[in-house]
Design an enzyme around this catalytic site. Structure first.
Site, short mmCIF file in Angstrom:
data_model
loop_
_atom_site.label_atom_id
_atom_site.label_comp_id
_atom_site.label_asym_id
_atom_site.label_seq_id
_atom_site.Cartn_x
_atom_site.Cartn_y
_atom_site.Cartn_z
N CYS A 1 0.84 -1.21 0.00
CA CYS A 1 0.00 0.00 0.00
C CYS A 1 0.87 1.25 0.00
O CYS A 1 1.73 1.41 0.86
CB CYS A 1 -0.90 -0.01 1.24
SG CYS A 1 -1.69 1.58 1.54
N ASN B 1 -13.15 10.16 -1.10
CA ASN B 1 -13.72 9.28 -2.10
C ASN B 1 -13.52 7.88 -1.56
O ASN B 1 -12.39 7.48 -1.33
CB ASN B 1 -12.86 9.44 -3.36
CG ASN B 1 -13.68 9.52 -4.58
OD1 ASN B 1 -14.90 9.60 -4.54
ND2 ASN B 1 -13.00 9.49 -5.70
N HIS C 1 -8.21 7.50 3.73
CA HIS C 1 -7.57 8.75 3.30
C HIS C 1 -8.56 9.66 2.60
O HIS C 1 -9.60 9.23 2.12
CB HIS C 1 -6.41 8.45 2.36
CG HIS C 1 -6.84 7.94 1.01
ND1 HIS C 1 -7.28 6.65 0.82
CD2 HIS C 1 -6.91 8.55 -0.20
CE1 HIS C 1 -7.60 6.48 -0.45
NE2 HIS C 1 -7.40 7.62 -1.10
N HIS D 1 -6.97 2.11 2.10
CA HIS D 1 -6.35 2.81 3.24
C HIS D 1 -7.15 4.10 3.51
O HIS D 1 -7.40 4.86 2.59
CB HIS D 1 -4.88 3.14 2.93
CG HIS D 1 -4.12 3.51 4.15
ND1 HIS D 1 -3.12 2.72 4.67
CD2 HIS D 1 -4.23 4.58 4.97
CE1 HIS D 1 -2.65 3.30 5.76
NE2 HIS D 1 -3.30 4.42 5.97
N SER E 1 -8.83 4.30 -5.35
CA SER E 1 -7.81 3.32 -5.73
C SER E 1 -7.30 2.49 -4.55
O SER E 1 -6.61 1.52 -4.74
CB SER E 1 -6.64 4.05 -6.38
OG SER E 1 -6.17 5.07 -5.50
N GLN F 1 -8.67 13.78 0.37
CA GLN F 1 -7.86 14.69 -0.43
C GLN F 1 -8.25 16.13 -0.16
O GLN F 1 -9.36 16.42 0.29
CB GLN F 1 -8.06 14.39 -1.92
CG GLN F 1 -7.64 13.00 -2.32
CD GLN F 1 -7.59 12.85 -3.83
OE1 GLN F 1 -7.10 13.73 -4.54
NE2 GLN F 1 -8.10 11.75 -4.34
N HIS G 1 -4.14 0.46 8.02
CA HIS G 1 -4.67 0.18 6.69
C HIS G 1 -6.11 -0.34 6.75
O HIS G 1 -6.89 -0.14 5.82
CB HIS G 1 -3.76 -0.87 6.04
CG HIS G 1 -4.07 -1.16 4.61
ND1 HIS G 1 -3.68 -0.34 3.58
CD2 HIS G 1 -4.77 -2.18 4.03
CE1 HIS G 1 -4.09 -0.86 2.43
NE2 HIS G 1 -4.76 -1.96 2.67
N CYS H 1 0.50 3.31 3.47
CA CYS H 1 0.90 2.79 4.79
C CYS H 1 2.26 3.39 5.22
O CYS H 1 3.09 3.72 4.37
CB CYS H 1 1.01 1.27 4.75
SG CYS H 1 -0.56 0.41 5.04
P1 H2U Z 1 -8.33 8.13 -4.50
O1 H2U Z 1 -8.69 8.12 -3.06
O2 H2U Z 1 -9.38 8.86 -5.29
O3 H2U Z 1 -8.04 6.80 -5.03
O4 H2U Z 1 -7.00 8.99 -4.62
C1 H2U Z 1 -5.75 8.65 -4.09
C2 H2U Z 1 -4.80 9.74 -4.52
O5 H2U Z 1 -3.47 9.38 -4.16
C3 H2U Z 1 -4.81 9.99 -6.02
O6 H2U Z 1 -5.20 11.32 -6.25
C4 H2U Z 1 -2.58 9.86 -5.15
C5 H2U Z 1 -3.36 9.74 -6.44
O7 H2U Z 1 -2.94 10.72 -7.36
N1 H2U Z 1 -1.35 9.06 -5.13
C6 H2U Z 1 -0.16 9.66 -4.75
O8 H2U Z 1 -0.12 10.86 -4.51
N2 H2U Z 1 1.00 8.90 -4.66
C7 H2U Z 1 1.04 7.57 -4.95
O9 H2U Z 1 2.08 6.94 -4.81
C8 H2U Z 1 -0.15 6.88 -5.48
C9 H2U Z 1 -1.43 7.67 -5.48
ZN ZN Z 2 -2.25 1.16 3.74
#
Ligand code: H2U
Ligand code: ZN
Length: 354
Positions: free
Chosen positions: A49, A152, A165, A163, A160, A167, A112, A52
């Protein structure tokens, strides 16, 4: 008006749009199907992940061994802070301008396997304090007009990673939806001398049939004009225009409200409930302001937009008439609120000893 009997359109005064409600299509009562709980167990730490602690992200940066909330600049940011200022306008038909901004990712917990509703209230309070800090810092930049905080959740929402999180996107212009709410709330203040959502909260509390739950500072409800089947809002009872105005007691009550709302959602279909959730608040000082009154007009609030309709797998689609004409729903806001109100506030996974 018999809202439960005939097709109707309902007005959303915040977004200045209508939704078609067709309650006669769901005349048959809910059958009380029993869901099979989703007991997928995630590891506390997942070596693959990118969120993490201690793991490497795309681009090679290594996360610190964080033990609380962790914020980092999005490695694939949709906005750039240093975009040059350029614009075009050909006959008002080919119109574009560069937008500056920045995007951050915020891990709610090092664990996680947790989600907001399964976190302790005090840990959710820490997340709220970081949201407040980021809003203050980003909102004080001269090139930032709006700070959009959102989460989201779930793969059906395109998220994606499980975990926990969210934004934060800070933009040089006020995005369309907050801008529409800005116009509506300011017009209402100019017209009535009162805050639109202060009056709305008061009205809903006096009626009660769309309320899901409340605490001293917040109320959770299905808005009269909801589009998504189990759409909800959380609103402060006191008039505050942005998240950084929360007092310590309100921060604790906000954590309580987020936990209880998320728990009820997960308990609805006994699965981790997917949604897009986010906060709307007044644009920042740098936003072009035609005549002030933003503090008086703006009422901070949370929107939850969940796609699920009948089960953990049956979702609503915005297609057909909805894409071409206007949004439509069958179950009324009142019956959705009744379902959500009837659910337990003990998380089903905790009940399963997880
Ligand atoms: P989601 O929760 O919508 O999946 O978004 C996760 C965000 O994490 C996504 O905007 C960022 C992606 O650009 N990301 C990073 O900044 N670094 C990473 O190594 C993978 C994903
Ligand atoms: Zn994680």
């Amino acid at each position: 008006m018999r809202l439960a009997d005939y097709p109707q359109r309902r007005y959303n005064p915040l977004a200045d749009e209508w939704v078609l409600v067709s309650p006669h299509r769901t005349k048959r009562p809910w059958q009380g199907q029993v869901e099979k709980p989703s007991l997928d167990v995630l590891p506390r730490h997942d070596p693959s992940c990118y969120l993490c602690p201690g793991n490497e992200r795309a681009g090679g940066v290594k996360n610190p061994d964080y033990d609380g909330v962790f914020v980092f600049p999005n490695d694939f940011a949709a906005l750039l802070a240093d975009a040059p200022e350029e614009r075009m306008d050909e006959k008002g038909l080919l119109k574009a301008e560069t937008v500056r901004g920045c995007c951050e990712v915020l891990c709610f917990s090092p664990r996680h396997d947790l989600t907001l509703p399964r976190m302790e209230r005090t840990a959710i309070e820490s997340v709220i304090r970081v949201w407040i800090d980021r809003c203050r810092e980003l909102g004080s930049r001269p090139d930032v007009s709006y700070v959009q905080i959102f989460e989201n959740r779930g793969s059906v929402m395109g998220c994606s990673n499980p975990h926990p999180h969210g934004q934060i996107w800070a933009t040089g212009t006020v995005p369309d939806l907050p801008a529409r709410e800005d116009r509506a709330q300011r017009a209402r203040l100019a017209e009535t001398g009162k805050c639109l959502l202060c009056e709305y909260v008061e009205l809903e509390l006096s009626k009660g049939d769309r309320i899901i739950f409340q605490n001293d500072s917040f109320v959770a409800l299905v808005p009269f004009w909801a589009v998504w089947p189990f759409e909800a809002m959380i609103l402060p009872k006191r008039h505050i225009s942005s998240i950084d105005e929360l007092s310590a007691a309100e921060t604790a009550d906000f954590a309580d409200a987020l936990k209880r709302m998320g728990t009820r959602y997960d308990n609805l279909f006994l699965a981790s409930f997917p949604y897009s959730m986010g906060f709307h608040q007044k644009p920042t000082k740098a936003a072009a302001d035609d005549g002030g009154k933003r503090e008086a007009a703006w009422h901070f609030h949370v929107h939850y937009y969940p796609p699920l309709l009948r089960s953990a797998t049956v979702r609503k689609f915005m297609v057909g008439f909805e894409l071409l004409a206007m949004p439509q729903r069958d179950i009324t806001a009142e019956s959705a609120a009744e379902r959500l109100r009837g659910l337990s506030e003990a998380h089903y996974l905790d009940g399963a000893g997880k």
